[in-house]
Design an enzyme around this catalytic site. Structure first.
Site, PDB file in Angstrom:
ATOM      1  N   CYS A 318      16.469  41.273  29.681  1.00 51.66           N
ATOM      2  CA  CYS A 318      17.865  40.858  29.851  1.00 51.66           C
ATOM      3  C   CYS A 318      18.573  40.664  28.508  1.00 51.66           C
ATOM      4  CB  CYS A 318      17.955  39.641  30.765  1.00 51.66           C
ATOM      5  SG  CYS A 318      19.486  39.679  31.716  1.00 51.66           S
ATOM      6  N   HIS A 402      15.087  41.252  35.931  1.00 47.55           N
ATOM      7  CA  HIS A 402      14.070  40.198  35.822  1.00 47.55           C
ATOM      8  C   HIS A 402      12.782  40.518  36.562  1.00 47.55           C
ATOM      9  CE1 HIS A 402      16.476  37.337  33.586  1.00 47.55           C
ATOM     10  NE2 HIS A 402      17.500  37.944  34.190  1.00 47.55           N
ATOM     11  N   GLU A 404      10.143  39.021  36.372  1.00 49.28           N
ATOM     12  CA  GLU A 404       9.472  37.752  36.734  1.00 49.28           C
ATOM     13  C   GLU A 404      10.070  37.153  38.010  1.00 49.28           C
ATOM     14  OE1 GLU A 404      11.844  38.039  34.601  1.00 49.28           O
ATOM     15  OE2 GLU A 404      13.135  36.273  34.688  1.00 49.28           O
TER      16      GLU A 404
HETATM   17  N1  LIG Z   1      19.823  36.743  32.026  1.00 51.03           N
HETATM   18  C1  LIG Z   1      20.235  37.095  30.817  1.00 51.03           C
HETATM   19  O1  LIG Z   1      19.492  37.182  29.843  1.00 51.03           O
HETATM   20  C2  LIG Z   1      21.704  37.311  30.665  1.00 51.03           C
HETATM   21  C3  LIG Z   1      22.040  38.153  29.495  1.00 51.03           C
HETATM   22  C4  LIG Z   1      23.496  38.008  29.037  1.00 51.03           C
HETATM   23  N2  LIG Z   1      23.748  36.668  28.713  1.00 51.03           N
HETATM   24  C5  LIG Z   1      24.429  38.532  30.083  1.00 51.03           C
HETATM   25  O2  LIG Z   1      25.091  37.769  30.762  1.00 51.03           O
HETATM   26  O3  LIG Z   1      24.500  39.740  30.243  1.00 51.03           O
END
Ligand SMILES: NC(=O)CC[C@H](N)C(=O)O
Length: 430
Positions: A318, A402, A404
């Site tokens: 992410c 994700h 996880e």
């Molecule tokens: N879950 C995250 O790592 C979000 C990544 C980043 N902050 C976004 O909103 O795209």
């Protein structure tokens, strides 16, 4: 559950200083409301029961001039943040403790929330970093064998705002049309609508470093695993675990638990930890974690990633994926309303397989900005956006979503095994 939206234009014209930051918004303040909930007991003469949590009048004021009267079931106060919607049916406790939601209000599209209460096991970090929870209806009872307290008590204890009794479906449609909107959530009756509107228009999540507030302050060892049936520790070399350094940009615990269950020995380090120090620890691999906010607002983290590229296998999740995208020479951009939920189809371009994935991001890597040799390995099938990258020449892999889960489906868990394989191949070739 369907709520009727009653919209009344109050009709005052905003002073020019309150003119919208973005084009196309209406300039009058609109007061919107959902039908109030009335619970029939059957036996009570009045036909109405008291809800077993304290309620206050609250308002959600969005930057487009819409005002959503609501009831509060959490902490009182006034907070400004960006409003996003999440389509997960449950997993609200993991969402509340996901540090990537710092600076955001999360609106749950599932109309009833709170029925399983909260427990000690489902935390994804030590704290709730999001700015507030917005729901249609709060379950009047909690029923789960792991439940230790109600959602309302949990929010109040953690000084977190939560509101209910507003038309979350209408707000979601608005967010889909306009894009994510900044807003102010307030229980303070002394503040006027205009003041709250001004607050929502004077704030912006873009360009702010949010990861330094949520990252750990000093390195620590992580030992916790997921349940034994999820233990896939078949990949150690000579009985020794792979040594992984996890950069904490707002890391979720289940990333660490899954790495641990795959046989990694993990040191978690702060977002500002120097790359040279990380290399001195002689890791087999480095993980760049998820984290809140705008990835282009944290150039120091991109620099750290750049310094580590090519020296050791790396895995980005992410925010970590977005930082890797930039470190490889690409650009990130803000999406219209992002992806937040446990139902996002992603295609693995290498295998053709589709995974249903858990997602939470408002930014994405622009694949056209990436240099040659960087492969887009995964694509979000809802909008075609880049969901994963690989740069084999430097042992880089990353996912925008994700693996996880927590909350969400487990289809993508194999990505942790792929990271182990990457570390293994790199060791064998060195
Ligand atoms: N879950 C995250 O790592 C979000 C990544 C980043 N902050 C976004 O909103 O795209």
């Amino acid at each position: 559950m369907a709520a009727t939206t009653m919209t009344t234009t109050l009709g005052f014209v905003l002073p020019t200083s309150l003119s919208p930051r973005r084009g196309g918004f209406r300039v009058s303040v609109i007061r919107c409301s959902a039908s109030p909930l009335t619970l029939s007991t059957g036996s009570a003469a009045s036909g109405v029961v008291e809800k077993p949590w304290s309620t206050y009048d609250a308002r959600l004021v969005l930057e487009d001039g819409s005002i959503w009267p609501a009831k509060s079931f959490g902490a009182p106060g006034t907070r400004v943040a960006e409003l996003v919607f999440n389509t997960s049916l449950t997993g609200y406790q993991e969402i509340l403790t996901d540090p990537s939601y710092a600076g955001q209000f999360v609106l749950m599209t599932n109309p009833q929330i709170g029925n399983t209460g909260v427990n000690l096991d489902d935390e994804e970090s030590e704290q709730c970093f999001l700015a507030g929870l917005v729901i249609r209806s709060l379950s009047i009872s909690t029923s789960n064998w792991r439940c230790t307290k109600t959602l309302a008590d949990y929010l109040t204890e953690r000084n977190l705002m939560g509101i209910y009794d507003l038309d979350t479906r209408a707000i979601t449609r608005r967010l889909r049309e306009e894009g994510s909107l900044n807003g102010v959530l307030s229980t303070e009756q002394t503040k006027t609508d205009e003041e709250l509107l001004h607050m929502s228009r004077s704030w912006d999540i873009v360009g702010i470093d949010l990861i330094s507030d949520v990252s750990c302050k000093s390195p620590y060892e992580w030992v916790d695993k997921t349940d034994p049936e999820w233990d896939f520790n078949t990949n150690t070399r000579d009985g020794k675990p792979y040594r992984v350094i996890a950069y904490d940009f707002g890391i979720k615990h289940n990333i660490l638990r899954r790495l641990s269950s795959y046989g990694c020995q993990i040191t978690v380090v702060p977002s500002t930890f120097p790359a040279s120090e990380a290399l001195k620890m002689n890791p087999d691999g480095i993980l760049f974690s998820n984290g809140p906010g705008d990835p282009s607002a944290v150039p120091y983290a991109v620099e750290t990633v750049k310094e580590l590229l090519g020296k050791v296998p790396v895995y980005g999740i992410c925010m970590g994926h977005q930082l890797l995208g930039q470190a490889l020479g690409g650009k990130t951009f803000k999406m219209k309303f992002g992806h937040h939920g446990g139902n996002h189809p992603v295609r693995n371009n290498r295998t053709g397989q589709v995974e249903i994935s858990a997602q939470n991001h408002n930014y994405a890597v622009d694949p056209t900005s990436l240099p040659g040799g960087v492969e887009v390995t995964h694509v979000n099938l809802n909008d075609g956006s880049c969901a994963g990258l690989s740069f084999p020449a430097m042992n880089v892999m990353s996912l925008q979503y994700h693996p996880e889960a927590s909350p969400g489906p487990h289809d993508s868990d194999n990505a942790f095994r792929e990271f182990i394989e990457l570390m293994k191949r790199s060791k064998q070739s060195s």
